[in-house]
Structures are given as structure tokens and as C-alpha cells.
Design a protein around this motif. Structure first.
Motif, mmCIF file in Angstrom:
data_model
loop_
_atom_site.group_PDB
_atom_site.id
_atom_site.type_symbol
_atom_site.label_atom_id
_atom_site.label_comp_id
_atom_site.label_asym_id
_atom_site.label_seq_id
_atom_site.Cartn_x
_atom_site.Cartn_y
_atom_site.Cartn_z
ATOM 1 N N ARG A 10 62.528 1.034 79.548
ATOM 2 C CA ARG A 10 63.784 0.311 79.700
ATOM 3 C C ARG A 10 63.574 -0.869 80.646
ATOM 4 O O ARG A 10 62.640 -0.896 81.447
ATOM 5 C CB ARG A 10 64.872 1.233 80.265
ATOM 6 N N LYS A 38 67.132 5.394 65.428
ATOM 7 C CA LYS A 38 67.918 6.079 66.445
ATOM 8 C C LYS A 38 67.253 7.377 66.873
ATOM 9 O O LYS A 38 67.289 7.742 68.049
ATOM 10 C CB LYS A 38 69.316 6.354 65.899
ATOM 11 N N GLN A 88 68.211 8.236 74.048
ATOM 12 C CA GLN A 88 69.547 7.716 74.311
ATOM 13 C C GLN A 88 69.575 6.732 75.470
ATOM 14 O O GLN A 88 70.268 5.715 75.419
ATOM 15 C CB GLN A 88 70.501 8.882 74.587
ATOM 16 N N ARG A 89 68.825 7.010 76.541
ATOM 17 C CA ARG A 89 68.852 6.110 77.698
ATOM 18 C C ARG A 89 68.344 4.723 77.344
ATOM 19 O O ARG A 89 68.867 3.720 77.824
ATOM 20 C CB ARG A 89 68.019 6.710 78.838
ATOM 21 N N ARG A 129 68.478 3.345 74.299
ATOM 22 C CA ARG A 129 69.482 2.700 73.444
ATOM 23 C C ARG A 129 70.647 2.172 74.268
ATOM 24 O O ARG A 129 71.216 1.128 73.973
ATOM 25 C CB ARG A 129 69.982 3.680 72.384
ATOM 26 N N GLN A 130 71.012 2.900 75.306
ATOM 27 C CA GLN A 130 72.117 2.457 76.144
ATOM 28 C C GLN A 130 71.747 1.275 77.025
ATOM 29 O O GLN A 130 72.649 0.612 77.560
ATOM 30 C CB GLN A 130 72.601 3.618 77.009
ATOM 31 N N SER A 131 70.465 1.001 77.192
ATOM 32 C CA SER A 131 70.052 -0.087 78.076
ATOM 33 C C SER A 131 70.134 -1.458 77.406
ATOM 34 O O SER A 131 69.996 -2.474 78.080
ATOM 35 C CB SER A 131 68.616 0.151 78.565
ATOM 36 N N LYS A 160 72.270 -4.151 74.590
ATOM 37 C CA LYS A 160 73.666 -4.455 74.269
ATOM 38 C C LYS A 160 74.089 -3.828 72.946
ATOM 39 O O LYS A 160 75.106 -3.154 72.859
ATOM 40 C CB LYS A 160 73.865 -5.973 74.234
ATOM 41 N N ASP A 161 73.330 -4.076 71.901
ATOM 42 C CA ASP A 161 73.655 -3.550 70.576
ATOM 43 C C ASP A 161 72.386 -2.931 70.006
ATOM 44 O O ASP A 161 71.596 -3.600 69.333
ATOM 45 C CB ASP A 161 74.170 -4.672 69.666
#
Length: 798
Positions: free
Chosen positions: A379, A449, A454-455, A457-459, A461-462
């Protein structure tokens, strides 16, 4: 705080928030499983338990009744004092908030074993032992309610008790088993019932009230850091322990040996029992969900996981790419684990991306991979820049001696991060320059996906758009025709869905299989020409359904493909309650055929709306044609049932209108879809030809099913008019959509047989006729639908 003669300033809130810890959840699940096992085994093998009790009593019953009472009295005094000792200890420790949970657990445990069908009494699961235990104290202590209360209060107060006290008191409680053996009064069913009920009640109370703050061993943390040469002078709580570790900022007195102020600061992470339990569950879930090549070996404890993280930081620091270095790793009291390290050096990459060329990030990753080290968590917050050199932090998912899958996963993660920061063209070009076409192309298969945690993907914007743009850019720059998604999970979503459908098929087919012998005994008298006619008519229903859906989609998809899909649709609809699987399959097929997701959903909703309108219209028409001779009142519920249903419907409407969340859902989710369906119906009214095709297709579906049932009745020599059979079929179809069983199994058969009997068809004809009808319209399409659905899947049509 004073530690080893030094005063340490502690600031911030050490009190941890009330939380439902992982250990609390696991404790409740374990207690529930034990309670189910004890109750089930005691009820099923009750007589075996009693026989076992008597045989053990005869073998180990070496004490006389007087000696037994003496031993039991001595143990009774200790066990009687146990709850009061716990209570006094809680009062002396000023655990006032715990007293309510303590009392609630004890009362609930006693009441749960006291309430019976005959009032308040102790359950009698054992044979008479009055000749062995004849004192009041002995009989009272042998009561399972007392054991349940002790287990409950011990479970509730356990987190606040010193470990030594907790072990001794649980040992004292569990000693009733060997003592019962010695006094020849073993009653395992009753005793285990009390123990399991008490443990379950205590675990439930702990989960409800939450586990308050445990004592944080800051003195042990300071001593562990002092042994590593970092003399803590001040600690500041940055974040209390919750879902993650407790985070503290530590400083030491400025030393002349440390010219860099950075050397006098440390980040302290304290992992408690909750983080240990949660970490084990996360590792287990990853191991269960992902393939072995994707996951690291399981860490047996939180300390081992933290040691691995610290060792990976040292390994990366050896090649000059670590933004932080570890100071100390140590196991502390009460299950805590310490990890202290230097603060991350440099500026986060997302703050200096304009000054840092993207190629430098890929060069740094190539250096890591040259040492066969994978990072696993690339990330932007884990990447910093010092004097133009990228450095890495984190290392909780890093691996030494990484597999090819881990290395490709790193490339895919950095593709996502750099695409978000620099754009897809620059990120992919730099990646290809450093790693080459083949490695980047192989890694881009993981831009999904499932592969990106998940971390990460959340870092960005889209995440979906970022991964899609990176994948498209890789195809463009490498010249690949397509990029096949990598299979990293043990079971794909498609395999899970197919497994669930197969299990549901076995479930719904079981009642039919049990009636097969009776059905085959009646086949000898059947007229097979009528059966063949019923099969041909039932096949026409799929053509009608396909025509209706084809017209609703305005002819965008292939009519022949829609017809084939209807057979697979029968399989999906039959194996799921209320036929939702069939609706989902139709929408998916239309999406693959070129319609957007919203348009496909609206098309299916439109077809269903016309189907309902046509169904009701035909029901009214045939009911009017049947007239009074059909005696339709037998299908009408009583006034009480109608009033109850109307009141329930009005109550549901009132709840949706008065609850803001539900009202908002109706306005934002349901109303736009409903408006689209109504608009489509209005538009259909202006296109007579298209409307006629849809209505005829829906009518063919309903009337074809009625003709199949009528042919089945004729096959067994029945005498029923087509009008009455149509009414019975439509009523059965309505029950099929309302029944909770997949495909309406059970409800449809009962409704059809009962409806035919109401119209004078004898049971000897109605039962085999309905079974033959269900074979023709349900079970044959279901067994044909499974391979057809697999064929459609292979051709990427669903």
C-alpha cells in the motif's frame, strides 16, 4: 509509573474500550457445542448412561456410606466457599461493574436448570442415590444447579482474576468428577449438564456485557526495551487496543551518542489476547480459502507472528530498503506481546509522488525480489521516500524465500498502487521495463478482488476501476489478446454456487425418491401415449417462456439461446426457494447477451410482472367459465385467515412507512425499479405486436403446465375437465412461488392432489397423475438443466 528506580511519564487513555473479543466469541461457540453434545448424548443414550453409572459405582465404590459422606462434606465446605471467595475478591479489587454480571450469570444459570414443565425444580437425570448420600449438605451440593452457578460465575469473573487463582478455582470445581468416583456416586449426565449450562451462560454474559480493560503490563514493556538499550522516559498512548494493537509513542532521554533525534523515539505496539485470537482466525480463514501456494505457514502464536515480522524487517534492512528497524520483541504478562520499532523514516509516497519517478519504486521492488523477499502489503502508506530512495515498512505479510505466486502478487499490488498514483500507462511501462513482459503479464492475472486483500483495495480511490485500467494497459503494452483471471482460491464462486445447488437438489429430490416405489407400481396401467403428449406439451412451455423474455428484451438476445437457457433455468429455480435462482440466472444470461445490469434486471422484472398479470387474468377467466359447479369456495380461505393476512400486510406497510431506514430504502431502491417496470408496461401497451408475443408466451407457460397435468390424468384413466385442471394447476403454481421449500416441493404435490380430490378425482388416479406431471415438468428438466447450465458456463453465456 516507577520501574526499576526510574520514573516514566505515562499520558493518554490506557482504558481499553468494551469490546466483543475474538476469545469471547470462541468461548461462547465452544460452550454451545459442548452443551449440545451433552444434552444430545444424554437424551439419546440415557439408559446406557445409567448402566455405565451403576457399573462404575460397583467397581470404584470402595468407601462406606459414612466415609463417603465425610469426604463429600470436606469437599462441600470448600466448594460452598468458592463463590463467596470470588465475590469477596471482586469487592476488594473494587470491580463494581463486574458485580452485576456476576449476579446475573449465577441467577440465569440456576433458573435455566430449575424451570421444568411441573414448575421450579431440579431436573432428575440420575438414579436414586439416597442410600449413599443421606445428608442435606451432600444432596444440596450434588445439585447440578449449584455446579452450573459456580461454572457461570467463574467464567464471568475469569478475565479479572489472577491466573493462579483462576487455575486453582477451576481445578476445585472440576474435582467433583473424581470425588464422585471415589464416593461411588458418579452421575456424568447430570454433572456435565450443570457444567456445560454454567459455562454457556457465563460465556453469553461475558459476550453481552463485553470484556472491560485488562491491566496493561507497561512496566514489563519498559523493562524489555531497557534490555535492548532503549531506556524509556515517557510513554504516550496514541491508540487504545481495539481491533488492532495498543499503539504507544515512547521516548528516551536525549543521548550524546545519538546525533539523530530519530534514535530517541520508538513506536510501541502491544498485542493483547484479543489480537492473538483474531490473528489465529484470520490465518485459519486465509489457509481455508486460499491455495497453499498463496499462504504462508501458520504461526502457532502471536509472538511467533511478531517475531516473523521483526525478522523480515531486519532482512529488508540488510539490503537498505527498510523504513523502520525493530528494537524489541517480548512476551509480557497476561498474554500480551510487545513489538517496539523505530518510527518510519521518510515521506509517504502519496505525498511526494510528483518528485519521485515511478521507475524507482519498481527498481526497489526488483531489489527485494532479487533476494527472494516478497512484501505482501504494498500500500502507499507502507512506502516512504528518503532522499529519492523508496523504503518499505509493515512486513506483517512479508516472506523470505518467497514463492513465484508471492512475487507475482507483489507486482500486481504495486501495479494497483502506482496506477492510482501515476496513471496506468506510466505504471505499466515502468513495470515492464524492470520485470519484463512475461512477469507483468502473469502478475496482471491477479488484478482481481479475490487476489487483492481488502486493506490494499481500500487504500486506492476506486479499486475496481484502477485494476481494470491497469489490466487493459497491460494488454495494450504487451499485445496480449486477453488476460485470464488467476485461480488463487481453493473454491471459486462458481464452484460454491454449483455445490449449493447440488445439495439443494438432493434435498428437494428426497421426498420424490421416497414415493418412487408406489409410483412405479401404478405405471403398469398407464397409457403411455398420453404421457408422451404431456411431455411434448411441457416442452412447449419453455418456448413460450423464452418468447416472452425475448420480447421483453426487445429481441436483443438470441431466441434459440433463450429457449435452451429456460431448461437450465428450471434447475436453478427448483433448487432455490421461491425460484430466485431462476430469476438470477435469467438476469445473468441477459447481461452476458449484451444488456446492462440494470436493464437486464428490469427486463426480468417486466416479464415476471406480465406473467403475474396473465396468470391472474387466466385464473379469473377459467373460474368464471367453471361457474358454480366447480365449487370454488373450497379454495377460498376462511374470513379469519383473510383478516389475519390483511392485518399482517397493513402492519408491514405501516412499518415500512414509519421506519426512516425502510422508507428511505423504498424511495431509493424499490421505487425507481418499480417506476421503470411501470414505464415499460406503458410502452408495451403502445406496441401491440410485442405485447401480444409476451402475453401469448406467458399464457403458453401457464396453459402448457395445465395441459401437461390434464394429459397425465388421462394417462391413468382419470376423468376431469380441462377447465378444472387449469384452476388446480394455477393454484398449485401460486403455492409453489409462496412455499419456503425449493421448487415448492411438498406444497405443490399436496395442493395438486388435494385440488383434484376436491373436484372428484379419486386418490388412486390423482396421486400417480401428479407424480407423473411433476416428472414431466420438474424433475426431467432439473436433471437435464444441470449439464445444460454447465454447457452455458463453458461458453461464457452465464
Amino acid at each position: 509509573m516507577r520501574v526499576d528506580g526510574r520514573d516514566i511519564i505515562v499520558s493518554g487513555d490506557l482504558l481499553q474500550p468494551l469490546t466483543r473479543r475474538t476469545n469471547d466469541i470462541l468461548r461462547l461457540v465452544s460452550a454451545g457445542v459442548l452443551l449440545v453434545i451433552v444434552v444430545t448424548s444424554s437424551l439419546i443414550t440415557r439408559y446406557e448412561w445409567e448402566a455405565l453409572e451403576r457399573s462404575i459405582s460397583e467397581i470404584v465404590g470402595v468407601l462406606t456410606p459414612t466415609q463417603s459422606n465425610t469426604v463429600y462434606l470436606v469437599y462441600g465446605i470448600a466448594i460452598l466457599a468458592l463463590p463467596f471467595m470470588i465475590l469477596i475478591g471482586l469487592i476488594l479489587a473494587r470491580q463494581w461493574k463486574l458485580l452485576g454480571a456476576y449476579g446475573a450469570a449465577g441467577i440465569i444459570a440456576i433458573l435455566s436448570l430449575s424451570i421444568t414443565g411441573n414448575g421450579i425444580a431440579a431436573p432428575r437425570w440420575h438414579f436414586d442415590l439416597s442410600d449413599r448420600l443421606d445428608t442435606v449438605a451432600s444432596q444440596f451440593l450434588d445439585d447440578p444447579r449449584w455446579i452450573a452457578m459456580l461454572a457461570a460465575v467463574l467464567t464471568v469473573s475469569g478475565p479479572w482474576l489472577p491466573a493462579r487463582w483462576r487455575r486453582w478455582w477451576w481445578t476445585l470445581l472440576l474435582a467433583f468428577v473424581p470425588i464422585h468416583l471415589v464416593v461411588s456416586a458418579v452421575v456424568p449426565a447430570r454433572s456435565l449438564l450443570g457444567l456445560s449450562v454454567g459455562w454457556f451462560v457465563g460465556a453469553l454474559v461475558v459476550l453481552v456485557v463485553g470484556t472491560p480493560a485488562l491491566e496493561v503490563p507497561l512496566d514489563g514493556a519498559a523493562r524489555a526495551m531497557a534490555r535492548r538499550g532503549f531506556g524509556v522516559s515517557a510513554l504516550r498512548v496514541v491508540r487504545p487496543a481495539g481491533r488492532g494493537p495498543m499503539l504507544l509513542h515512547a521516548t528516551q532521554d536525549r543521548s550524546a551518542d545519538h546525533a539523530d533525534p530519530h534514535e530517541d523515539v520508538a513506536i510501541v505496539e502491544l498485542y493483547g489476547p484479543h489480537q492473538r485470537g483474531g490473528g489465529v482466525l484470520r490465518q485459519f480463514w486465509r489457509k481455508l480459502r486460499l491455495r497453499d501456494s498463496e499462504t504462508a505457514p501458520l504461526q502457532t502464536s502471536m509472538r511467533r507472528a511478531i517475531e516473523h515480522r521483526a525478522l523480515m524487517a531486519i532482512a529488508v534492512d540488510d539490503v537498505g530498503l527498510a523504513s523502520t528497524t525493530p528494537i524489541a520483541v517480548s512476551a509480557l504478562e497476561r498474554g500480551w506481546t510487545l513489538y517496539a520499532h523505530r518510527p518510519a523514516r521518510g515521506v509517504p509516497i502519496d505525498e511526494c509522488a510528483d518528485q519521485t519517478p515511478v521507475a524507482r519504486l519498481w527498481d526497489a521492488l526488483a531489489v527485494l525480489h532479487s533476494q527472494q523477499i516478497s512484501h505482501g502489503d504494498l500500500r502507499s502508506k507502507e512506502i516512504t521516500v528518503v532522499d529519492g530512495t523508496p523504503l518499505f515498512g509493515g512486513f506483517s505479510l512479508a516472506e523470505y524465500g518467497a514463492s513465484e505466486a508471492h512475487l507475482h502478487n507483489d507486482i500486481a499490488q504495486l501495479l494497483v498502487t502506482t496506477t492510482d498514483l501515476y496513471g496506468a500507462d506510466e505504471a505499466v511501462a515502468a513495470a515492464i521495463t524492470v520485470f519484463g513482459n512475461d512477469a507483468v503479464l502473469a502478475a496482471s492475472r491477479r488484478l482481481t478482488k479475490a487476489a487483492m486483500h481488502q486493506r490494499l483495495r481500500q487504500s486506492v480511490k476506486d479499486p475496481a476501476a484502477t485494476m481494470a485500467s491497469a489490466r487493459d494497459e497491460v494488454k495494450r503494452q504487451t499485445g496480449a489478446d486477453q488476460i485470464t483471471t488467476a485461480t488463487i482460491t481453493r473454491f471459486s464462486r462458481r464452484q460454491l454456487i454449483q455445490t449449493v445447488l447440488l445439495v439443494a437438489l438432493v434435498y428437494v429430490a428426497y421426498p420424490f425418491i421416497s414415493s418412487v416405489p408406489v409410483f412405479f407400481s401404478e405405471l403398469s396401467s398407464a397409457n403411455w401415449w398420453w404421457a408422451v403428449a404431456g411431455l411434448a406439451v411441457s416442452a412447449l412451455t419453455y418456448v413460450g417462456a423464452a418468447a416472452a423474455l425475448w420480447a421483453c428484451a426487445d429481441g436483443v438476445v438470441s431466441f434459440w439461446s433463450l429457449t435452451v437457457m429456460q431448461v437450465a433455468n428450471t434447475f436453478a429455480a427448483t433448487t432455490t426457494p421461491a425460484g430466485v435462482g431462476g430469476l438470477a440466472l435469467s438476469a445473468r444470461f441477459l447481461q452476458k447477451g449484451g444488456l446492462g445490469a440494470l436493464r437486464a434486471t428490469t427486463t426480468v422484472a417486466l416479464q415476471q410482472a406480465v406473467q403475474v398479470i396473465t396468470h391472474v387474468s387466466l385464473l379469473i377467466l377459467f373460474s368464471a367459465a367453471a361457474g358454480a359447479s366447480a365449487n370454488l369456495s373450497r379454495f377460498v380461505p376462511s374470513a379469519t385467515v383473510i383478516y389475519l393476512l390483511a392485518g399482517t400486510a397493513l402492519g408491514v406497510v405501516g412499518v415500512f412507512l414509519f421506519v426512516p431506514t425502510l422508507r428511505h430504502w423504498l424511495a431509493t431502491a424499490v421505487r425507481p425499479r418499480l417506476k421503470e417496470v411501470v414505464d415499460d408496461l406503458v410502452e408495451l401497451a403502445r406496441e401491440p405486436k410485442r405485447l401480444a408475443i409476451i402475453i401469448l408466451g406467458c399464457a403458453a407457460t401457464t396453459l402448457g403446465a395445465a395441459l401437461a397435468l390434464w394429459a397425465s390424468i388421462e394417462a391413468f384413466g382419470g376423468d376431469a375437465s380441462f377447465v378444472t385442471v387449469t384452476i388446480v394447476t394455477m393454484v398449485g403454481g401460486t403455492l409453489a412461488s409462496a412455499a419456503p421449500t425449493p421448487g415448492g416441493v411438498g406444497a405443490v404435490e399436496a395442493a395438486l392432489i388435494g385440488g383434484l380430490a376436491a373436484f372428484g378425482v379419486p386418490a388412486a388416479v390423482a396421486v400417480p397423475s401428479v407424480l407423473l406431471y411433476r416428472i414431466l415438468t420438474c424433475w426431467l428438466p432439473v436433471f437435464l438443466g444441470w449439464p445444460i447450465m454447465r454447457w452455458l458456463t463453458r461458453r461464457d453465456m452465464i
